[in-house]
Design a protein around this motif. Structure first.
Motif, PDB file in Angstrom:
ATOM      1  N   GLY A   1      -9.454 -32.369   6.707  1.00 46.32           N
ATOM      2  CA  GLY A   1     -10.376 -31.580   5.832  1.00 46.32           C
ATOM      3  C   GLY A   1     -10.912 -32.144   4.560  1.00 46.32           C
ATOM      4  N   GLU A   2     -10.101 -32.686   3.967  1.00 46.14           N
ATOM      5  CA  GLU A   2     -10.294 -33.169   2.681  1.00 46.14           C
ATOM      6  C   GLU A   2     -11.228 -34.251   2.763  1.00 46.14           C
ATOM      7  N   ARG A   3     -11.005 -35.123   3.624  1.00 42.86           N
ATOM      8  CA  ARG A   3     -11.729 -36.385   3.963  1.00 42.86           C
ATOM      9  C   ARG A   3     -13.143 -35.927   4.285  1.00 42.86           C
ATOM     10  N   ALA A   4     -13.274 -34.957   5.222  1.00 41.79           N
ATOM     11  CA  ALA A   4     -14.370 -34.622   6.018  1.00 41.79           C
ATOM     12  C   ALA A   4     -15.534 -33.970   4.808  1.00 41.79           C
ATOM     13  N   LEU A   5     -14.721 -33.157   3.940  1.00 42.24           N
ATOM     14  CA  LEU A   5     -15.340 -32.684   2.829  1.00 42.24           C
ATOM     15  C   LEU A   5     -15.888 -33.540   1.796  1.00 42.24           C
ATOM     16  N   LYS A   6     -15.214 -34.618   1.758  1.00 39.95           N
ATOM     17  CA  LYS A   6     -15.726 -35.570   0.731  1.00 39.95           C
ATOM     18  C   LYS A   6     -16.906 -36.231   1.329  1.00 39.95           C
TER      19      LYS A   6
ATOM     20  N   VAL B   1     -18.767 -26.325   2.928  1.00 41.45           N
ATOM     21  CA  VAL B   1     -17.228 -26.029   2.805  1.00 41.45           C
ATOM     22  C   VAL B   1     -16.697 -25.026   3.948  1.00 41.45           C
ATOM     23  N   PRO B   2     -17.339 -24.106   4.354  1.00 43.09           N
ATOM     24  CA  PRO B   2     -16.926 -23.137   5.573  1.00 43.09           C
ATOM     25  C   PRO B   2     -17.234 -23.997   6.839  1.00 43.09           C
ATOM     26  N   ALA B   3     -18.073 -24.559   6.930  1.00 44.35           N
ATOM     27  CA  ALA B   3     -18.553 -25.190   7.831  1.00 44.35           C
ATOM     28  C   ALA B   3     -17.480 -26.131   8.562  1.00 44.35           C
ATOM     29  N   ILE B   4     -16.796 -26.976   7.575  1.00 43.11           N
ATOM     30  CA  ILE B   4     -15.803 -27.855   7.854  1.00 43.11           C
ATOM     31  C   ILE B   4     -14.493 -27.208   7.884  1.00 43.11           C
ATOM     32  N   LEU B   5     -13.975 -26.201   7.089  1.00 43.33           N
ATOM     33  CA  LEU B   5     -12.895 -25.792   6.965  1.00 43.33           C
ATOM     34  C   LEU B   5     -12.647 -24.459   7.862  1.00 43.33           C
ATOM     35  N   LEU B   6     -13.805 -23.848   8.100  1.00 45.54           N
ATOM     36  CA  LEU B   6     -13.428 -22.551   9.046  1.00 45.54           C
ATOM     37  C   LEU B   6     -14.379 -22.607  10.247  1.00 45.54           C
ATOM     38  N   ASN B   7     -14.915 -23.715  10.371  1.00 45.94           N
ATOM     39  CA  ASN B   7     -16.084 -23.839  11.619  1.00 45.94           C
ATOM     40  C   ASN B   7     -17.068 -22.705  11.572  1.00 45.94           C
ATOM     41  N   ILE B   8     -17.278 -22.116  10.338  1.00 42.33           N
ATOM     42  CA  ILE B   8     -18.362 -21.122  10.035  1.00 42.33           C
ATOM     43  C   ILE B   8     -19.475 -21.830   9.366  1.00 42.33           C
ATOM     44  N   PRO B   9     -20.601 -22.073   9.777  1.00 39.96           N
ATOM     45  CA  PRO B   9     -21.755 -22.613   8.900  1.00 39.96           C
ATOM     46  C   PRO B   9     -22.016 -21.521   7.714  1.00 39.96           C
TER      47      PRO B   9
ATOM     48  N   PHE C   1     -14.401 -32.648  -6.983  1.00 40.23           N
ATOM     49  CA  PHE C   1     -13.039 -32.449  -7.606  1.00 40.23           C
ATOM     50  C   PHE C   1     -12.371 -31.154  -7.288  1.00 40.23           C
ATOM     51  N   ALA C   2     -13.108 -30.381  -6.781  1.00 37.83           N
ATOM     52  CA  ALA C   2     -12.738 -28.857  -6.175  1.00 37.83           C
ATOM     53  C   ALA C   2     -12.018 -29.067  -5.081  1.00 37.83           C
ATOM     54  N   ILE C   3     -12.483 -30.100  -4.269  1.00 35.91           N
ATOM     55  CA  ILE C   3     -12.123 -30.101  -2.876  1.00 35.91           C
ATOM     56  C   ILE C   3     -10.481 -30.357  -2.672  1.00 35.91           C
ATOM     57  N   LYS C   4     -10.091 -30.892  -3.315  1.00 40.10           N
ATOM     58  CA  LYS C   4      -8.568 -30.987  -3.144  1.00 40.10           C
ATOM     59  C   LYS C   4      -7.790 -29.709  -2.948  1.00 40.10           C
ATOM     60  N   TYR C   5      -8.289 -28.649  -3.756  1.00 40.98           N
ATOM     61  CA  TYR C   5      -7.699 -27.457  -3.766  1.00 40.98           C
ATOM     62  C   TYR C   5      -8.160 -26.589  -2.780  1.00 40.98           C
ATOM     63  N   VAL C   6      -9.543 -26.581  -2.408  1.00 43.61           N
ATOM     64  CA  VAL C   6     -10.295 -25.918  -1.708  1.00 43.61           C
ATOM     65  C   VAL C   6      -9.860 -26.125  -0.137  1.00 43.61           C
ATOM     66  N   ALA C   7      -9.614 -27.567   0.347  1.00 45.17           N
ATOM     67  CA  ALA C   7      -9.057 -27.879   1.299  1.00 45.17           C
ATOM     68  C   ALA C   7      -7.758 -27.327   1.976  1.00 45.17           C
ATOM     69  N   ARG C   8      -7.138 -26.814   0.821  1.00 44.47           N
ATOM     70  CA  ARG C   8      -5.756 -26.273   1.016  1.00 44.47           C
ATOM     71  C   ARG C   8      -5.942 -24.828   2.037  1.00 44.47           C
TER      72      ARG C   8
ATOM     73  N   ILE D   1       2.124 -30.423   8.152  1.00 46.56           N
ATOM     74  CA  ILE D   1       2.315 -31.927   8.727  1.00 46.56           C
ATOM     75  C   ILE D   1       1.108 -32.811   8.946  1.00 46.56           C
ATOM     76  N   THR D   2       0.264 -32.037   9.612  1.00 44.77           N
ATOM     77  CA  THR D   2      -1.024 -32.681   9.850  1.00 44.77           C
ATOM     78  C   THR D   2      -1.859 -33.236   8.542  1.00 44.77           C
ATOM     79  N   LEU D   3      -1.807 -32.408   7.662  1.00 48.78           N
ATOM     80  CA  LEU D   3      -2.393 -32.546   6.655  1.00 48.78           C
ATOM     81  C   LEU D   3      -1.834 -34.033   5.920  1.00 48.78           C
ATOM     82  N   GLU D   4      -0.685 -33.834   5.781  1.00 46.27           N
ATOM     83  CA  GLU D   4       0.058 -35.224   5.258  1.00 46.27           C
ATOM     84  C   GLU D   4      -0.113 -36.378   5.974  1.00 46.27           C
ATOM     85  N   LYS D   5      -0.570 -36.205   7.540  1.00 45.98           N
ATOM     86  CA  LYS D   5      -0.603 -37.390   8.455  1.00 45.98           C
ATOM     87  C   LYS D   5      -2.072 -37.938   8.397  1.00 45.98           C
TER      88      LYS D   5
END
Lengths: 145, 348, 502
Positions: free
Chosen positions: C98-103, C69-77, C375-382, C233-237
């Motif tokens: 982000g959401e895609r990567a997490l999934k 999770v932090p690896a993908i979202l924050l670049n911190i392993p 199922f938590a990812i959608k929220y975490v990715a925010r 915007i990027t999140l939607e794209k």
């Protein structure tokens, strides 16, 4: 002397802690020399001739926020242990010092300091450390300063 | 029923969390949150387990929170030196002075730099093993072979409790066959798995191990590459006598006693047999309030008098061994000086 | 039938609770599965063996998985083994994926976890006999093979190799530890540094310093410009997740799962090497190796299926040799001992019931982990939508918590954060590359022990070539790996000159 002797090596246990570091330092030195020749000298020439600036110096630099972050963090780290020792082994040092640290950092980072954002920052500075402290230090007994 | 017990378990956890906030000031000189640092970095090892057992009992007896932190020897000694108010104490074993005797970095004479507290238990498991198919039947054969000029390679972890048995064997050869002790060669390895591996690789004739970790290896079929045999347990005979009769795994206490002195003898000075028991004890800051030490002695005396803790210790194959501070200090000082003689004899 | 009686509702509740707590620990930078288990170990005293193990296995699987999770979202392993997840996961996140990567990461984790569980169940005893064929010589070659990733990760080969060497050098600072068979002497430091550095720099504080703190300093230098609107915007794209991503990843999944499981099996080699190695291999065999590191799913797949493959792998030596495969399983040994159960080569045969319930727990833990995370990812990715002035202070205090807690309360580890944060920030300025440096740092200590100990035992360098057929095979792989990365580098630079010419 046979070929196999060439590869022989005797490592004295008492000195064995230096064996690998020496190899690595040798390699580092060799590579540093190569890099100076291949990259350093051309860069130096370019800077000398005025074609480019030092790579470190380019771009805008927000002195306040950069050194502010550093200063606050150093103060934060310095304060945590002594405060924590006033109430030993409770993690309260972390809790008490984190709140002002977070608040100060947030304010430092804000570009538009209006009521809403300041309020958000303060709430964040209060809630986050308390939540972390309660969950980890209290419930799960994780050691904190 | 199960649901209920889960509920209780969760409730206990939460309550445990809150209790500390509202804990009534207990009638003790120790702070409400006592921290015990240990000299090992592992939370799966024997130091952690022994400390956890004692910590739990102490928490109940003194009505405070006691927390065990596996910070490792260097950090633990450093913390102990710094904190003198009794909020942090340390638990470790014979390594604390053996590390000093072997001249390891980060170790100082614990009798001078710290105060020695009560002992609580023994891990009697320190063992030496050979491969199942080894030509040597017992330790005496190994040592004789050594005296006859065959190199015997022993896999140990250097500089502490794993090396002391090796030093003792070397010393015994020195006494019985002067000048031949050089044939016993140390193969320096780290964890138990490294020492086992040294045997599997054919790089060691004898390895240091433990009853707990190696007992199952001694029961493997002879054609298994991993099969081993015990040849020596360093514990005192009386220590093993106190273990539960079931012993460890399928190896009963009777079986284990075969490998202890006097059945296997490694001489210490030509008369008495060498033994080594790994004993766990507390260490305190030198300036800690003596009243606190007394309180701890008292609490442990009561805990051991109640008799419950001994059962817990024995279930995990540890031997109860409570000695109050003063007794413990004198006893360990003597133990250290005996081992110092052995180590000095080998290095001069 | 006994197995069924052990599988009561509490059993499953404990696994789920364990997985959830584990994920939280894994997701906090610096908190690890090992710590999660150590913290919850006292809870197992009150439970019987099967229930205790259920909780521990849930924690283990959750803790290893949460790191992505932090690896993908924050670049911190979040854990050392998710280091390679940052290479592609974070760039994806920056593109709004982000959401895609997490999934993708979670699905790969599930695959890796189940794959290794199956391997554990079917082949544990056989594999442990194979694992003990790996002596120091072969282990050194495996580490060396993993180190070859430095060549292919570097933007500039010369600087990359140099950075890798710096990483190794940093790893050597401290004691040549007796717990790995060293002589306990310190090196690369002065007397005055000994009280702080005798144990060297701890891995996790270094990692979060280099990744987390350095990034914040860099942002601070730029003035912390808020970009939540742009992020929205990027999140939607950004591209959406679909299972179709995995269409061409079958080989990658299996290879990475195998590598993860296998490395997990080798005592002492440990977690981070597994994901690094599988990332290297994916890069070598990839159809578009130059894209790896710019945010492609295959990188996340390789890294995450390998690091969850570890879970089953590390249990192989634990349950069939009585030897922990990594630091997390080492804590589990304690749980067994406290219950009076002995682990060793005869464990499985003598404790069939426990063994079977453990397998059930392992599989179920993976499924729960998947359910919770997916199922938590959608929220975490925010998280990327949280303004920086709020997010960065939180990251800082979380980094402090992780660093302080990793060795159960050593303040120097917290200073390490800042030291390496500043170091990482400055290193970036002079062209030192962080990824190779970190890989050098992670693997440096093991490289030393295996190299020096091999020579100590055999007394000749030729042993690395002649020790065993396994060694020769490993050399083959090393040569291939280097050849591939050189080939790819040449191809890439040729393309660059072509583009420049056009």
């Amino acid at each position: 002397m046979g070929l196999s002797d060439l590869f022989e090596v005797r490592i004295v246990f008492d000195e064995s802690h230096l064996f690998f570091p020496r190899i690595i330092q040798g390699l580092l030195l060799a590579m540093a020399l190569v890099i100076v020749v291949v990259r350093g000298i051309p860069t130096l020439r370019a800077v000398w001739a005025g074609h480019r600036t030092w790579p470190v110096m380019d771009g805008p630099f927000d002195h306040l926020r950069f050194f502010g972050t550093l200063g606050l963090t150093v103060a934060y780290f310095l304060l945590m242990p002594p405060v924590g020792e006033m109430v030993p082994n409770t993690g309260l040092g972390f809790l008490i010092v984190s709140i002002p640290y977070m608040a100060a950092l947030s304010v430092l980072y804000l570009h538009r300091r209006d009521r809403r954002t300041l309020l958000l920052a303060m709430a964040n500075a209060l809630i986050a450390p308390v939540a972390v402290w309660y969950l980890l230090a209290r419930l799960l007994n994780v050691t904190l300063p | 029923m199960k649901k209920l017990s889960l509920g209780l378990c969760l409730a206990a956890t939460v309550a445990g969390g809150i209790a500390t906030t509202s804990a009534a000031l207990a009638d003790t000189g120790f702070p409400n949150n006592l921290r015990i640092v240990i000299g090992s970095k592992s939370t799966g090892g024997d130091t952690y387990q022994n400390t956890a057992i004692v910590a739990e009992a102490l928490a109940e007896k003194l009505d405070i929170n006691v927390k065990v932190d596996a910070v490792g020897a260097t950090a633990a000694f450093k913390t102990l030196k710094r904190v003198s108010n009794g909020s942090t104490i340390m638990m470790f074993h014979d390594q604390s002075y053996l590390g000093y005797l072997y001249g390891r970095k980060g170790y100082e004479n614990p009798f001078e730099e710290y105060r020695i507290g009560p002992t609580v238990s023994i891990n009697p498991g320190s063992a030496y093993l050979v491969a199942q198919g080894s030509p040597f039947q017992g330790l005496d054969e190994l040592m004789t072979a050594c005296a006859d000029g065959t190199d015997i390679r022993v896999a140990i972890q250097p500089g502490g409790v794993s090396e002391i048995g090796y030093s003792a064997m070397k010393n015994a050869i020195r006494i019985e066959h002067p000048g031949k002790e050089g044939c016993l060669v140390a193969v320096n390895r780290g964890s138990q798995s490294d020492k086992n591996q040294a045997m599997f690789d054919g790089l060691a004739d004898l390895i240091h191990g433990s009853v707990q970790a190696n007992e199952q290896y001694t029961r493997l079929p002879a054609d298994d590459q991993k099969a081993m045999r015990f040849v020596w347990l360093t514990a005192r005979n009386q220590t093993i006598q106190q273990a539960n009769p079931e012993g460890m795994g399928q190896t009963s206490r009777e079986d284990l006693l075969q490998y202890v002195e006097p059945n296997v003898s490694v001489t210490q000075d030509g008369e008495k047999n060498f033994t080594f028991d790994k004993e766990f004890f507390f260490l305190f800051n030198k300036d800690m309030d003596p009243a606190l030490i007394e309180e701890l002695d008292q609490a442990l005396t009561e805990i051991f008098a109640e008799g419950e803790i001994q059962e817990t210790q024995k279930t995990s194959f540890f031997i109860p061994n409570f000695m109050p501070s003063a007794e413990a200090e004198a006893y360990l000082k003597d133990k250290m000086s005996q081992y110092a003689t052995i180590i000095d004899a080998l290095h001069n | 039938m006994d197995v069924l009686s052990a599988l009561d509702p509490l059993f499953f509740v404990l696994i789920s609770a364990g997985a959830a707590i584990g994920i939280v620990f894994g997701a906090i930078p610096g908190m690890t599965a090992t710590m999660a288990i150590a913290v919850c170990l006292p809870l197992t005293y009150a439970l019987d063996l099967n229930h205790g193990l259920a909780l521990l296995l849930g924690l283990y699987v959750g803790g290893i998985s949460g790191g992505l999770v932090p690896a993908i979202l924050l670049n911190i392993p979040g854990t050392p083994s998710s280091i390679t997840t940052t290479f592609d996961g974070y760039p994806m996140c920056q593109r709004g994926e982000g959401e895609r990567a997490l999934k993708i990461g979670v699905v790969s984790s599930l695959f890796g976890g189940l794959f290794s569980a199956a391997v554990l169940f079917l082949f544990a005893p056989v594999l442990s006999d194979f694992a003990i064929k790996f002596s120091y010589v072969e282990k050194f070659l495996i580490i060396f093979l993993a180190l070859t990733v430095i060549a292919s990760l570097s933007r500039n080969l010369l600087m990359g190799l140099f950075s890798g060497l710096i990483g190794v050098w940093l790893a050597l600072i401290g004691t040549y530890d007796v717990s790995v068979g060293g002589n306990g002497d310190t090196r690369l430091m002065t007397e005055a540094m000994e009280p702080y550095l005798s144990e060297g720099f701890s891995l996790l504080p270094v990692l979060i310093g280099l990744f987390g703190v350095a990034a914040i300093l860099k942002e601070a230098e730029q003035g912390i410009r808020e970009n939540t609107e742009g992020m929205r915007i990027t999140l939607e794209k950004g591209a959406r997740f679909s299972l179709g991503v995995f269409r061409n990843q079958g080989v990658n999944l299996v290879r990475s799962g195998v590598i993860g499981t296998f490395i997990g099996m080798l005592p002492g080699v440990g977690g981070s090497a597994a994901s690094v190695l599988s990332y290297t291999q994916q890069k070598n065999f990839s159809k578009a190796p130059e894209k790896m590191g710019t945010g492609v799913p295959e990188g996340v797949v390789a890294s995450e299926s390998a690091n969850n493959g570890l879970t089953g792998g590390a249990l192989v030596p634990l349950l069939s040799l009585g030897i922990p495969g990594d630091s997390t399983t080492a804590v589990m040994i304690g749980a067994f001992t406290l219950q009076g159960v002995q682990v060793g080569p005869l464990f499985i045969g003598e404790n069939l019931e426990t063994w079977n319930t453990m397998m059930v727990a392992l599989v179920f833990a993976n499924l729960v982990m998947f359910a919770i995370m997916f199922f938590a990812i959608k929220y975490v990715a925010r998280v990327v939508m949280v303004p920086k002035y709020l997010l960065y202070p939180i990251i800082m205090i979380m980094c402090v918590v992780g660093a302080y807690a990793i060795n159960y309360g050593v303040m120097f580890d917290v200073w390490t954060l800042l030291l390496f944060g500043l170091g990482g920030y400055l290193a970036g300025k002079v062209g030192i590359e962080i990824a190779p440096l970190v890989i050098g740092f992670i693997l440096g200590g093991q490289a030393e022990v295996y190299f020096v100990k091999s020579l100590e035992s055999f007394g000749t360098y030729t042993i690395f070539f002649t020790k065993s057929p396994i060694a020769m095979v490993l050399w083959g792989l090393i040569v291939l790996s280097i050849a591939f990365s050189v080939y790819n580098l040449v191809k890439a630079s040729r393309r660059k000159t072509q583009e420049g010419g056009a």
